[in-house]
Design an enzyme around this catalytic site. Structure first.
Site, PDB file in Angstrom:
ATOM      1  N   SER A 103       0.837  -1.198   0.000  1.00 24.87           N
ATOM      2  CA  SER A 103       0.000   0.000   0.000  1.00 24.87           C
ATOM      3  C   SER A 103       0.873   1.249   0.000  1.00 24.87           C
ATOM      4  O   SER A 103       1.661   1.455  -0.925  1.00 24.87           O
ATOM      5  CB  SER A 103      -0.962  -0.032   1.190  1.00 24.87           C
ATOM      6  OG  SER A 103      -2.000   0.897   1.039  1.00 24.87           O
TER       7      SER A 103
ATOM      8  N   ASP B  98      -8.466  -5.690  -5.447  1.00 20.87           N
ATOM      9  CA  ASP B  98      -7.786  -4.687  -4.620  1.00 20.87           C
ATOM     10  C   ASP B  98      -8.214  -3.285  -5.052  1.00 20.87           C
ATOM     11  O   ASP B  98      -7.398  -2.494  -5.530  1.00 20.87           O
ATOM     12  CB  ASP B  98      -6.271  -4.883  -4.777  1.00 20.87           C
ATOM     13  CG  ASP B  98      -5.459  -4.015  -3.825  1.00 20.87           C
ATOM     14  OD1 ASP B  98      -6.065  -3.349  -2.963  1.00 20.87           O
ATOM     15  OD2 ASP B  98      -4.219  -3.997  -3.953  1.00 20.87           O
TER      16      ASP B  98
ATOM     17  N   HIS C 248      -6.633  -6.344  -0.967  1.00 19.32           N
ATOM     18  CA  HIS C 248      -5.501  -5.484  -0.629  1.00 19.32           C
ATOM     19  C   HIS C 248      -4.546  -6.209   0.309  1.00 19.32           C
ATOM     20  O   HIS C 248      -4.948  -6.764   1.326  1.00 19.32           O
ATOM     21  CB  HIS C 248      -6.019  -4.214   0.056  1.00 19.32           C
ATOM     22  CG  HIS C 248      -5.025  -3.103   0.130  1.00 19.32           C
ATOM     23  ND1 HIS C 248      -4.517  -2.470  -0.978  1.00 19.32           N
ATOM     24  CD2 HIS C 248      -4.454  -2.483   1.197  1.00 19.32           C
ATOM     25  CE1 HIS C 248      -3.684  -1.508  -0.610  1.00 19.32           C
ATOM     26  NE2 HIS C 248      -3.621  -1.508   0.701  1.00 19.32           N
TER      27      HIS C 248
END
Length: 633
Positions: free
Chosen positions: A181, A327, A354
């Site tokens: 991320s 995601d 994710h």
């Protein structure tokens, strides 16, 4: 009284177990089984073997070029031989590098590992890697104040950190970088410095285009996520972990650097971080890619990797991109990034959300990730940081999971070379036909149901733990389809595989001066159950085509204010936009369905001028349709 105290201690130890084994997004990806990369992904094929068990921990303050001190944790293999030189894996962390637990947990665990989990650190140190985790400027125990995310100062700090790493006695002067991320994005941002010691990069669930992949997919504001993410980062900057629920209540705060006597620096930085830039503030004033965020006088382009493509590519650092089909819109960014950077050597996309946190394939028997992501990363780091010729650079560029047939596939190009476009044309009887001459033409009127949603366990919710409502999941969409305008194909005469970005092309009008359009591709089984496949979002004002921002295999749009084309109520315009990329197999006897809506409740903001109706026109001369990237044998 004594029993009460003992009971409290017992409770603390029970909570400790839950905290240490489950905290935040850094927990280790578990695997049920493993399989090999061209035929069986997820198994190490080379010469590396685990040499060490456990790790040692130390923390430091490292001075940047402008005298700002960054907090750095270093984990070395336990039992590392004196004088042995090893490569390092660097994480540039916005979410606090490590935590200080409250007493008495702090007596047993110090520090508590957070966004980079203990499992990941144990894994790579066992194979002879140093792990370096840094609180980026203005976060955790580091000095500085944040004026924006991914600031130029933050990017340059990465170069200073690498200089420090290669000066250490244990360093062999080879550095890799990774993260998930925000950390995956900072890993790629690091390459913009073109530091010669950075030899490998593995961005996971990273952000290529902050506007189109996160804040405004298809030009539609993902307001609830931005608000939740803003609240989460504000809480972290306030050193307040209550946002993480019961586990957060066991945390005293970010972990101080060991050498900070009486926590003098720590106390100062915690007070300063409370004045950090709030990403949510002023977000409502932004609509277009080039709009300036009032608090920082910068556009979302200034926060984004895609505007640094030439510098990233100029680093010549090999990149392995890892993501999941579910995601949010980040798999789209992953593939776009691969097409615009010649130093991308590998791309891996699984049936994941994710992180990844879950296996989201509707055909999986478990949400558990059946893949050893760490083994894949190790192969790449071993090749480019240790020089082990394990064959990874001889493999196809793309390895992706095809949902439905539940198989891993490979391609040297994206979209795959054996892709062809197959069109399904919309009819006024809500059918989708393959032959234009069979279109039952006319105008379909749709009354918008603003409760329509992709559900609160969709991939959009997986982007940050505080936005999740349980494991990512898409339940049967029959009830949701009743709220939408649907077009359904005849039974498929054979299994139909797609891989790429479906494209919707509709002759559209609305009874307002603005609209948000949501399009879902779905799989209808013989029992009428409906499975989510993928989706796309769009606003009519963004309809001008763009070929300059970066290369894409689908119709792109600039999303710039200067390119906006005002929409007027009742006007019929052609909207052509992509759905999120996916690899999926529709089974023989199933139906392909396209569902169109005017809202995705819980995920995206609505226009101020809300329409009550959409109209879709489809005729032989001016058809509305979907173009599917069908894979041929």
């Amino acid at each position: 009284m004594k029993c009460t105290r003992l009971a409290r201690i017992a409770l603390y130890f029970a909570l400790l177990f839950l905290f240490v084994t489950g905290y935040a997004a850094g927990k280790k990806n578990k695997t049920e089984s493993t399989v090999d990369l061209v035929s069986k992904p997820g198994v190490y094929q080379g010469y590396s073997s685990a040499q060490y068990k456990g790790f040692t921990y130390a923390s430091y303050y490292v001075q940047m070029r402008d005298s700002i001190l960054l907090a750095v944790d270093v984990y070395l293999p336990k039992g590392l031989e004196p004088g042995k030189k090893i490569p390092a894996i660097l994480y540039l962390d916005r979410y606090v590098r490590s935590l200080q637990a409250k007493w008495p947990i702090s007596m047993l665990v110090d520090p508590v590992l957070a966004s980079v989990g203990e499992g990941e650190i144990k894994y790579f140190t066992s194979y002879g890697y140093a792990m370096v985790v840094v609180d980026v400027r203005g976060t955790g125990a580091s000095e500085g104040q944040r004026r924006m995310e991914f600031s130029p100062e933050e990017v340059l700090d990465g170069r200073d950190i690498v200089d420090w790493i290669i000066a250490q006695a244990w360093s062999d002067k080879n550095v890799g970088t990774t993260g998930i991320s925000y950390l995956g994005t900072t890993a790629e941002m690091l390459l913009a410095n073109q530091h010669p010691a950075v030899k490998a990069c593995i961005p996971r669930s990273a952000i290529f285009d902050l506007y189109n992949n996160v804040a405004f997919p298809g030009g539609v504001r993902q307001g609830p996520f931005v608000e939740i993410w803003g609240q989460t980062t504000k809480a972290l900057d306030d050193n307040n972990f209550s946002v993480f629920g019961k586990r957060g209540k066991l945390v005293k705060g970010a972990h101080p650097v060991k050498g900070d006597k009486h926590h003098k620096i720590y106390k100062q930085v915690i007070a300063l971080h409370k004045k950090n830039f709030n990403v949510s503030a002023g977000a409502e004033s932004i609509q277009f890619r080039d709009d300036l965020q009032p608090a920082v006088n910068a556009s979302l382009n200034d926060f984004s990797v895609h505007t640094r493509m030439s510098q990233v590519e100029g680093s010549h650092t090999p990149i392995y991109r890892i993501d999941g089909w579910y995601d949010g819109a980040l798999a789209k960014g992953c593939l776009d990034a691969s097409l615009n950077t010649t130093n991308t050597r590998k791309v891996l996309i699984g049936p994941w959300d994710h992180g990844p946190r879950n296996n989201v394939s509707p055909y999986a028997t478990s949400k558990k990730i059946n893949f050893d992501v760490h083994a894949e990363m190790l192969r790449f780091f071993d090749r480019y940081l240790k020089g082990i010729k394990n064959g990874i650079d001889d493999e196809p560029l793309y390895t992706y999971f095809s949902v439905g047939d539940e198989a891993w596939k490979n391609s040297n190009v994206w979209p795959p070379a054996n892709e062809r476009t197959e069109r399904f044309y919309f009819c006024t009887n809500n059918c989708a036909v393959r032959v234009p001459s069979k279109i039952k033409g006319g105008v379909l009127d749709y009354t918008i149901d603003y409760t329509a949603t992709s559900g609160l366990t969709s991939g959009w919710n997986s982007l940050v733990p505080t936005y999740m409502h349980g494991p990512t999941n898409y339940p049967d969409r029959r009830k949701e389809d009743e709220k939408m305008l649907c077009f359904t194909s005849e039974e498929l005469p054979a299994n139909t595989d797609i891989a790429g970005s479906p494209v919707i092309s509709i002759n559209f009008s609305a009874d307002a001066n603005d609209a948000t359009v949501f399009c879902y591709l779905e799989d209808v089984a013989p029992d009428n159950s409906v499975t989510y496949v993928t989706e796309g979002t769009f606003r009519p004002v963004q309809r001008k085509a763009d070929t300059e921002t970066y290369k894409t295999p689908y119709p792109n749009h600039s999303y710039k204010k200067s390119d906006a084309e005002a929409y007027k109520s009742g006007e019929t315009v052609l909207l052509e936009f992509d759905l999120l990329p996916i690899a999926y197999e529709f089974k023989k006897g199933h139906h392909i369905r396209v569902a169109i809506a005017g809202a995705d409740a819980g995920h995206f903001n609505l226009p101020q001028d809300k329409p009550a109706h959409f109209k879709i026109t489809s005729t032989t001369e001016s058809p509305s349709l979907i173009k599917l990237p069908v894979i041929t044998d």
